[in-house]
Design a protein around this motif. Structure first.
Motif, PDB file in Angstrom:
ATOM      1  N   TYR A   1       0.828  -1.207   0.000  1.00 52.76           N
ATOM      2  CA  TYR A   1       0.000   0.000   0.000  1.00 52.76           C
ATOM      3  C   TYR A   1       0.868   1.265   0.000  1.00 52.76           C
TER       4      TYR A   1
ATOM      5  N   ALA B   1       1.092   6.933  -6.592  1.00 51.33           N
ATOM      6  CA  ALA B   1      -0.139   7.700  -6.840  1.00 51.33           C
ATOM      7  C   ALA B   1       0.014   9.163  -6.425  1.00 51.33           C
TER       8      ALA B   1
ATOM      9  N   GLY C   1      -6.018   6.907  -1.245  1.00 49.09           N
ATOM     10  CA  GLY C   1      -6.902   7.719  -2.096  1.00 49.09           C
ATOM     11  C   GLY C   1      -7.058   9.130  -1.579  1.00 49.09           C
TER      12      GLY C   1
ATOM     13  N   THR D   1      -3.930  11.212  -2.102  1.00 52.09           N
ATOM     14  CA  THR D   1      -3.730  11.446  -3.538  1.00 52.09           C
ATOM     15  C   THR D   1      -4.535  12.663  -3.980  1.00 52.09           C
ATOM     16  N   PHE D   2      -5.826  12.705  -3.603  1.00 51.91           N
ATOM     17  CA  PHE D   2      -6.669  13.859  -3.931  1.00 51.91           C
ATOM     18  C   PHE D   2      -6.187  15.108  -3.186  1.00 51.91           C
TER      19      PHE D   2
ATOM     20  N   TRP E   1     -11.339  10.945   5.611  1.00 49.74           N
ATOM     21  CA  TRP E   1     -10.446   9.772   5.431  1.00 49.74           C
ATOM     22  C   TRP E   1      -8.990  10.097   5.735  1.00 49.74           C
TER      23      TRP E   1
END
Length: 339
Positions: free
Chosen positions: A41, A48, A219, A222-223, A338
């Protein structure tokens, strides 16, 4: 029987505070540790985040290649409003709460950490320091530009050019140079604030051995880096650096979080996120970063752009900028669920 119930009642009553206090511990959290799976991960996160950071920061920088993104266009105000919302939410929602959590941890001594709100204080002091740097740098460059302008005007007069024309031209040059140099100061200070935070989140991710913790972060971060990159890219684009300087700033931002992850990987066995040293260092740096980001978003982005004559004279542009600001802040706030 009644006596037994009485004893049970008092036993629970006396034990309850101990249970509640027991939840607040300085020991490392008992997470599901799986080093090989966590490593997969982390590698995915590294790739990423690197790609997302590079794309995010490059989009606004490509003003020459994409005319709509040029700082001279009205649409650039919309992009900057979105970027300001992202940076503002990063400071208030992501960085400052982390700083408060670390510097009010029960793992730190009550005196002085429990007796004073250091996180807010550091953020305030750094915001004021950023204002001072911003003011003095702008003042210095403005005086320097005016001196250059006077020399140009004198040179023009010696060559027989009309005084009013040469002086007006020199003043315009001086004003333009001053604004450009200020934009460069802004972009450099902003990058500093973003990089401090990016390194910390990279180290925290790289040092974790829990797939359950890392999985949602991949995720979200990354954003997070993509949108933060857009904010920084907008500032770099407006500063009009030379190609070499732009490449260095883009590369520096893109590599910061991945480098943090690599550092985290290297110190996995020695790193304890609940140690007083780690909590104090991360808390202080997060507080400082929050102060820089909040100041930059409110003063150098929003106040400057929303009071700009082009924005003030265009109702549609104002509406678009307000919607873009709310969208940027809203999306970045949502990611905090998150990350």
């Amino acid at each position: 029987m009644a006596k037994f119930k009485n004893m049970v009642f008092w036993y629970i009553l006396l034990l309850l505070p101990a249970i509640v206090l027991g939840e607040c511990t300085c020991d490392s959290e008992d997470e599901e540790r799986n080093k090989p799976e966590a490593l997969k991960y982390k590698m995915a996160a590294l790739a990423a985040i690197l790609v997302a950071s590079a794309i995010g920061v490059c989009i606004p920088v490509l003003g020459k290649a994409i005319p709509a993104l040029s700082p001279e266009r009205s649409f650039f105000f919309i992009i900057k409003a979105f970027a300001a919302g992202v940076i503002l939410a990063t400071g208030f929602i992501h960085v400052l709460p982390d700083a408060f959590e670390r510097l009010t941890s029960p793992c730190l001594k009550e005196n002085p950490w429990g007796n004073f709100p250091f996180s807010g204080f550091i953020a305030m002091v750094v915001a004021m320091a950023t204002l001072m740097v911003d003011t003095y740098a702008t003042s210095y460059y403005k005086k320097k530009s005016m001196k250059t302008g006077v020399l140009v005007a004198q040179s023009g007069n010696e060559e027989g050019v009309i005084h009013a024309h040469s002086h007006g031209h020199a003043s315009m040059m001086a004003g333009s140079d001053s604004e450009l140099l200020r934009n460069r100061v802004i972009s450099q200070v902003l990058e500093l604030g973003i990089i401090v935070h990016s390194v910390i989140i990279g180290i925290a991710l790289g040092a974790s051995e829990s797939p359950k913790t890392i999985r949602p972060l991949v995720g979200a971060l990354t954003f997070h880096q993509f949108f933060e990159g857009m904010g920084l890219g907008g500032s770099i684009g407006q500063a009009k650096f030379k190609s070499g300087a732009v490449a260095i700033m883009v590369l520096f931002f893109s590599l910061t979080t991945p480098i943090g992850i690599i550092i985290g990987l290297g110190i996995t066995n020695a790193y304890d996120e609940n140690s007083p040293t780690a909590l104090i260092v991360e808390g202080v740096f997060d507080s400082a970063s929050a102060g820089i980001l909040i100041y930059m978003a409110l003063v150098d982005f929003l106040a400057a752009d929303f009071m700009h004559p082009r924005m003030q004279s265009n109702g549609k542009l104002q509406l678009g900028a307000n919607v873009s600001l709310l969208l940027g802040a809203g999306l970045m706030s949502l990611i905090a669920k998150w990350a």
